[in-house]
Scaffold this motif. Structure first.
Motif, PDB file in Angstrom:
ATOM      1  N   GLU A 171       0.843  -1.198   0.000  1.00  0.00           N
ATOM      2  CA  GLU A 171       0.000   0.000   0.000  1.00  0.00           C
ATOM      3  C   GLU A 171       0.877   1.247   0.000  1.00  0.00           C
ATOM      4  O   GLU A 171       1.882   1.310   0.707  1.00  0.00           O
ATOM      5  CB  GLU A 171      -0.915   0.007   1.222  1.00  0.00           C
ATOM      6  N   GLU A 172       0.473   2.226  -0.802  1.00  0.00           N
ATOM      7  CA  GLU A 172       1.272   3.434  -0.924  1.00  0.00           C
ATOM      8  C   GLU A 172       0.768   4.547  -0.011  1.00  0.00           C
ATOM      9  O   GLU A 172      -0.372   4.544   0.440  1.00  0.00           O
ATOM     10  CB  GLU A 172       1.285   3.912  -2.371  1.00  0.00           C
ATOM     11  N   VAL A 173       1.650   5.476   0.229  1.00  0.00           N
ATOM     12  CA  VAL A 173       1.324   6.693   0.966  1.00  0.00           C
ATOM     13  C   VAL A 173       0.874   7.747  -0.044  1.00  0.00           C
ATOM     14  O   VAL A 173       1.506   7.919  -1.091  1.00  0.00           O
ATOM     15  CB  VAL A 173       2.541   7.194   1.763  1.00  0.00           C
ATOM     16  N   VAL A 174      -0.225   8.440   0.256  1.00  0.00           N
ATOM     17  CA  VAL A 174      -0.765   9.429  -0.674  1.00  0.00           C
ATOM     18  C   VAL A 174      -0.847  10.799   0.001  1.00  0.00           C
ATOM     19  O   VAL A 174      -0.859  10.909   1.227  1.00  0.00           O
ATOM     20  CB  VAL A 174      -2.171   9.013  -1.192  1.00  0.00           C
ATOM     21  N   PHE A 175      -0.922  11.842  -0.838  1.00  0.00           N
ATOM     22  CA  PHE A 175      -1.066  13.222  -0.389  1.00  0.00           C
ATOM     23  C   PHE A 175      -2.465  13.669  -0.820  1.00  0.00           C
ATOM     24  O   PHE A 175      -2.756  13.695  -2.032  1.00  0.00           O
ATOM     25  CB  PHE A 175      -0.011  14.112  -1.041  1.00  0.00           C
TER      26      PHE A 175
END
Length: 306
Positions: A171-175
């Protein structure tokens, strides 16, 4: 090598009773069957194995060397079978026990609702208790036996002692920002531009904070002037939707917000940080039938959501 399918439970039951009582007659009485039936079961078992399991004498019936070796495994097999039957019975008894599941906000929001619903549809009778909190706290409670499972990110090696991790997905980190945010007017956003806005970061002890810090530093952002630290999705969601703050968070926490247009993802000019998400259990601790049902549902939902 697979076990011989000709060996039945009656063979093991008769063998163990004869071994324990040193008598075919005593075994027949204990099992409430005839002595010829016991004799036939032992003869069949010896024929299948190709060895003599008992020596008969005037003093009684005694195990051979082969019989002594087989006794250990036959007893363990029947014990495991009884435990399995008991576990299924417990799983079917509604309200009989509780599964305590620790979940980080990303999995509590994205995975667990559908997984619990699916497990219930497949016959899960246990009460499911969902506990959220920082990864370190959840893993400590798992290690102490207060939780049965943790669904979340893989922790650092030092925090995984006596625990076992099963990978589900990355899972990625998002802004994310509110719709209409000034930064959305840019085709791409440099991370240095965040310095003009309040940035909501995970707390220092959160599992994804090191990933976020590394990403910012790699893009030349050593310090942000205005920062709020929070692991509360409710606070961060509300604050972001009503201000011009930028929220840096795991995708799963805001997946529904993004899909419904309540929040918007910034097109940052940086490779997003990613981390493995999965199931963490106590090592060497077999899962109950109820937990296995729930874990199966979690795997299926995670696979469907990619």
């Amino acid at each position: 090598m697979a076990p011989d399918s000709r060996i039945k439970i009656r063979h093991l039951a008769c063998f163990l009773e004869v071994a324990a009582r040193r008598s075919f007659g005593g075994a027949a009485e204990a099992l409430a069957i005839t002595q010829p039936a016991v004799s036939k079961a032992i003869a069949d078992l010896e024929d299948i194995l190709g060895v003599a399991l008992f020596e008969r004498s005037r003093r009684g019936v005694f195990l051979t060397g082969y019989g002594e070796a087989f006794q250990r495994y036959a007893g363990a097999s029947l014990t495991a079978l009884r435990q399995g039957v008991d576990s299924v019975s417990q799983a079917q008894a509604r309200g009989g026990h509780t599964l305590a599941i620790g979940a980080l906000p990303t999995s509590a929001n994205r995975i667990m609702p559908q997984a619990v619903l699916r497990a219930k549809a497949e016959g899960l009778g246990a009460t499911v208790r969902i506990i959220t909190g920082p990864n370190e706290l959840l893993l400590n409670e798992l290690r102490q036996g207060d939780l049965d499972l943790v669904v979340g990110r893989l922790a650092a090696p030092r925090a995984m002692q006596a625990l076992a991790f099963e990978y589900l997905y990355s899972e990625e980190v998002v802004f994310v920002v509110r719709p209409g945010h000034p930064l959305l007017a840019h085709e791409t956003v440099e991370l240095g531009q965040l310095a003009d806005f309040t940035v909501i970061l995970p707390t220092l002890r959160s599992i994804i904070r090191p990933e976020v810090d590394r990403l910012l530093v790699s893009q030349g952002v050593a310090r942000l002037p205005e920062v709020i630290e929070s692991v509360s999705p409710d606070f961060s969601r509300r604050y972001t939707r009503t201000t011009e703050a930028v929220w840096i968070i795991s995708y799963g926490v805001v997946a529904d917000d993004l899909a419904e247009g309540l929040l918007a993802r910034l097109p940052v000019n940086a490779t997003p940080a990613q981390g493995p998400v999965g199931l963490t259990q106590r090592a060497e601790m077999p899962a109950s039938v109820s937990l296995q049902i729930l874990m199966k549902a979690i795997r299926e939902v995670a696979a469907e959501q990619g």
